[in-house]
Write a protein that holds these residues in place. Structure first.
Motif, short mmCIF file in Angstrom:
data_model
loop_
_atom_site.label_atom_id
_atom_site.label_comp_id
_atom_site.label_asym_id
_atom_site.label_seq_id
_atom_site.Cartn_x
_atom_site.Cartn_y
_atom_site.Cartn_z
N TYR A 3 83.35 80.25 43.09
CA TYR A 3 82.39 81.03 43.87
C TYR A 3 83.03 82.31 44.41
N LEU A 4 84.26 82.21 44.83
CA LEU A 4 84.96 83.37 45.36
C LEU A 4 85.19 84.41 44.28
N LYS A 5 85.62 83.97 43.08
CA LYS A 5 85.84 84.91 41.98
C LYS A 5 84.53 85.59 41.58
N ALA A 6 83.44 84.82 41.51
CA ALA A 6 82.15 85.39 41.15
C ALA A 6 81.69 86.39 42.21
N TYR A 48 85.29 91.95 27.56
CA TYR A 48 84.39 91.34 28.53
C TYR A 48 84.34 89.83 28.44
N GLY A 49 84.59 89.26 27.27
CA GLY A 49 84.57 87.80 27.12
C GLY A 49 85.54 87.09 28.05
N PRO A 50 86.83 87.45 28.01
CA PRO A 50 87.77 86.82 28.94
C PRO A 50 87.43 87.11 30.42
N LEU A 51 86.89 88.28 30.68
CA LEU A 51 86.49 88.63 32.04
C LEU A 51 85.35 87.73 32.50
N ALA A 52 84.39 87.46 31.60
CA ALA A 52 83.28 86.57 31.93
C ALA A 52 83.76 85.14 32.14
N PHE A 54 86.68 84.33 33.35
CA PHE A 54 87.38 84.34 34.63
C PHE A 54 86.41 84.41 35.81
N ALA A 55 85.48 85.38 35.77
CA ALA A 55 84.62 85.65 36.94
C ALA A 55 83.33 84.84 36.93
N GLY A 56 82.98 84.20 35.85
CA GLY A 56 81.77 83.39 35.79
C GLY A 56 80.51 84.20 36.03
#
Length: 118
Positions: A3-6, A48-52, A54-56
């Protein structure tokens, strides 16, 4: 922690958008379109895939995530169907989001009456 990362990543995207609205002469519509295009470009080059991952939801819910889904859908459809996938892949991967936006717009237009700005 998810939740914090998102929250932080989604908030960062909103912060950048607000700065662009306040400090430039760009209209909000141009900024929104720019976010979609940036999502498509970052998705197409594989950033963007790895970023998605990570950040959900902080990366997949905003407009950059919509652009990412477009590029991901086109890639998958081209692998499956060849050239025709260029035209069908983006729509197949984003059909749910497009349908929800149209349906929500319809409901809001039925509940509220438009007024002139003057």
């Amino acid at each position: 922690m998810d939740y914090l990362k998102a929250f932080l990543f989604g908030g960062l995207l909103c912060l950048i958008g607000q700065i662009l609205i306040d400090k430039t002469k760009l209209t909000p519509a141009r900024i929104l379109v720019s976010y979609v295009v940036i999502g498509v470009i970052l998705g197409a080059i594989g950033i963007y895939g790895p970023l998605a991952e990570f950040a959900g939801a902080g990366a997949t819910v905003p407009l950059t995530g919509f652009g990412y889904l477009l590029s991901k859908g086109v890639k998958e459809a081209v692998d499956e169907s060849g050239f025709i996938g260029i035209f069908t892949g983006g729509l197949k991967s984003t059909a749910g989001g497009i349908t929800a936006a149209i349906f929500a717009g319809l409901i809001v237009s039925l509940l509220f009456k438009a007024k002139d700005k003057s």
